[in-house]
Design a protein around this motif. Sequence first.
Motif, mmCIF file in Angstrom:
data_model
loop_
_atom_site.group_PDB
_atom_site.id
_atom_site.type_symbol
_atom_site.label_atom_id
_atom_site.label_comp_id
_atom_site.label_asym_id
_atom_site.label_seq_id
_atom_site.Cartn_x
_atom_site.Cartn_y
_atom_site.Cartn_z
ATOM 1 N N PRO A 106 0.827 -1.207 0.000
ATOM 2 C CA PRO A 106 0.000 0.000 0.000
ATOM 3 C C PRO A 106 0.862 1.259 0.000
ATOM 4 N N THR A 108 1.999 4.751 1.248
ATOM 5 C CA THR A 108 2.003 5.409 2.549
ATOM 6 C C THR A 108 2.680 6.768 2.439
ATOM 7 N N VAL A 172 -3.753 7.871 -5.241
ATOM 8 C CA VAL A 172 -4.235 6.698 -4.498
ATOM 9 C C VAL A 172 -3.721 6.684 -3.060
ATOM 10 N N LEU A 173 -2.964 7.681 -2.689
ATOM 11 C CA LEU A 173 -2.448 7.751 -1.330
ATOM 12 C C LEU A 173 -3.598 7.935 -0.344
ATOM 13 N N ASP A 174 -3.671 7.103 0.655
ATOM 14 C CA ASP A 174 -4.728 7.188 1.660
ATOM 15 C C ASP A 174 -4.319 8.209 2.723
ATOM 16 N N SER A 176 -6.708 9.604 4.790
ATOM 17 C CA SER A 176 -7.874 9.740 5.678
ATOM 18 C C SER A 176 -7.484 9.870 7.144
ATOM 19 N N LYS A 177 -6.359 9.264 7.528
ATOM 20 C CA LYS A 177 -5.938 9.324 8.925
ATOM 21 C C LYS A 177 -4.768 10.285 9.133
ATOM 22 N N LYS A 183 -3.197 16.477 4.749
ATOM 23 C CA LYS A 183 -4.378 16.428 3.888
ATOM 24 C C LYS A 183 -4.435 17.646 2.971
#
Length: 713
Positions: A106, A108, A172-174, A176-177, A183
């Motif tokens: 994934p 990161t 595609v980098l997540d 959300s956290k 962000k």
Amino acid sequence: MNERQRNEIARITARAWSRVTLGLLSGLTLIAGAAMAAPAVPPHTMTKHAVAKHSAAKAAALPGFTGETSLVWAGHPDSAKFVARIQGRIERARLMIARMTAARAPRTLNNTLAPYDEAMNQLDIAGSEAQLLENAADEQPLRNVGETMGQVVSTYATDISLDRKVYDALKVLDISKADDETKFYVTRELRDFKLGGVDKDDSTRARLKALSDELVKIGQDFNRNIREDVRTIKADTADLAGLPPDFIANHKVGADGKITLDINYPDYIPVMTFCKNDDVRKRLYFEYNNRAFPKNMDVLKRMITVRNEIANLVGYKTWADYTTATKMTGNPKVVRDFIDHIVAVSNVSQERDYKTLLARKQKDFPDATSINAWESGYWQELVRRSEYNFDSQSLRPYLPFDAVERGVLDVTSKMFGLTFRPVPDAPVWDPSVQCFEILEKGKLTGRFYLDMHPRPNKFNHAAHFPIRTGIKGVQLPEAALICNLPGGKSGDPGLCNMSDATTFFHEFGHLIHNMSASQHRWSGVAGVRTERDFVEAPSQMLEEWMRDPKTLQTFAKHYQTGESIPTELVMKMRRADEFAKGLGVRRQMVYADLSLSIYDKDPAQVDIDGITRDLVKRYQPFAFVEGTHFPCSFGHLDGYSAVYYTYMWSLVIAKDMFSAFNQDNLLDPVIAQRYRAAVLAPGGSKPAAKLVEDFLGRPFGFEAYQRWLDRVN
């Protein structure tokens, strides 16, 4: 530079650009090693201020660049080492991009955003060094090297901005956290990639790359032509009546029996303000407003055409639509409405100012029916003397350059809890350049350079040049002020006009903004990365301190007697300074509308001289001076392109922010440090409107600006 002077001289200021939009690098930076240990020094305690001049040839490494040799600009320049270092930075950026795109899922922050941010940082490093060399090196070959390497850096930046693999990796980098700063950073980068055309087909991206590379060269041509065209006129000694004695003493009679005057600020401003000879003022005005003509007329047309095609290719009707999409205003209609509003609310003030000017001229010339553009500054000065009992020259003995410099550092030191420590052995690009370290609570937090006096072929305005964006725990921020203020010659105290001193405060405001925003994880949100139409607000607000008697009395001492500047004299200046602001606002609207109008339509419809002539006629009471071509030297048409309105937009915000300070004690560090924490320190980690709201406790408004505009003393 204060508003009144800025009406006559459009200058290039803060270099605060978007990160990588169409490969045009912004906020160009340098990297350094970890902060060096520093002894504790009490806040706002200055060591010896007048730093001894020294040869840059003594140093082998830039401060903070452990083991890394620098280009020695003075004495023994080594362009080969400079080129090798720039190429090394680019290769480091390539390695980081390759690492980013090759990372396995994934995705990161560590395997995707971190190498991307480091690549951007390395390109900022290289671009910043090239930009500084291009604008400050004394020798033409070195300036050429800086210009060429700037093109190389921008070419690779363009490649990245159009690279689908880089965009897809970020997409595609997540996050959300992630924290709010991260962000905001990623969201803004994805927006800028799309504005760059990364989602277009191969042929479109290829065309965008070619156009972006061409635009870099066009901008360099435009600014080089301005920088190198230092025009002069000749005058007899008798023709300089009205000018200060020290000005005349510093202008020796040549072999031809004439005195030479040039269009750089130390000559231009005093002549336009004090010289009694109308012909001398007219001739110097004409040369000043014809810099880079005719060369830059074709360059400017090419710039407009290329930018329009870029905007069209990425889906915008005009460049104005494209570039305002990332600003506080959001679109050209908001800009147009803002300009129209400023024009409307300044009408009464301008008419009152002009009538007063004409009435004063008619005392000396009863048949006069108008004021010419080259007469405006002169008659404004005489009105201030006759109506306000204030002579601008009366301030100059209290503002020798060294005292002004000391004042800038002492005042900002006290306000923001900082210490500025001279570095006498730092490598510099000219023996006249001074280096200072910034300490906060005894810890080294930044470094800056002051290059404050004219030299042949040097950048000839006044500007803040970011050199390095600070990253928390990684690198210190660095920046330079490159200005053209009085002094710098043996035996010359460098007596400044108030506009000179205010210029220093203004540009130092940009520097403090950049230095304050250095405690972030990502280089992409550090420094002055905020919206372009906000970047002038902090510096414009800092100009207010130059109108405060208590502040001025901390450093403004008579250069011969040591007497502090009298409160009465400062109050006379404040009352007199209120005069002609309506005229000044309208001049700014000429600049703002010109900036917008050449970029908000099809280039085939753009008549540069015609638009300029029409705007002067619509917005100003002074007739357009036929035969002048001001846009050819209006450097903002490159850097700011369609958004010169930002100066007035930022001023509205500045007036509102200033209203939150204690007007009886502007040096109160409590409010100043709360402002620094809320507005300056966040850098580009939040929208500008949110920064101001965090400080004021509400959205910014127009009321404080309106009160200032309507005020009559």
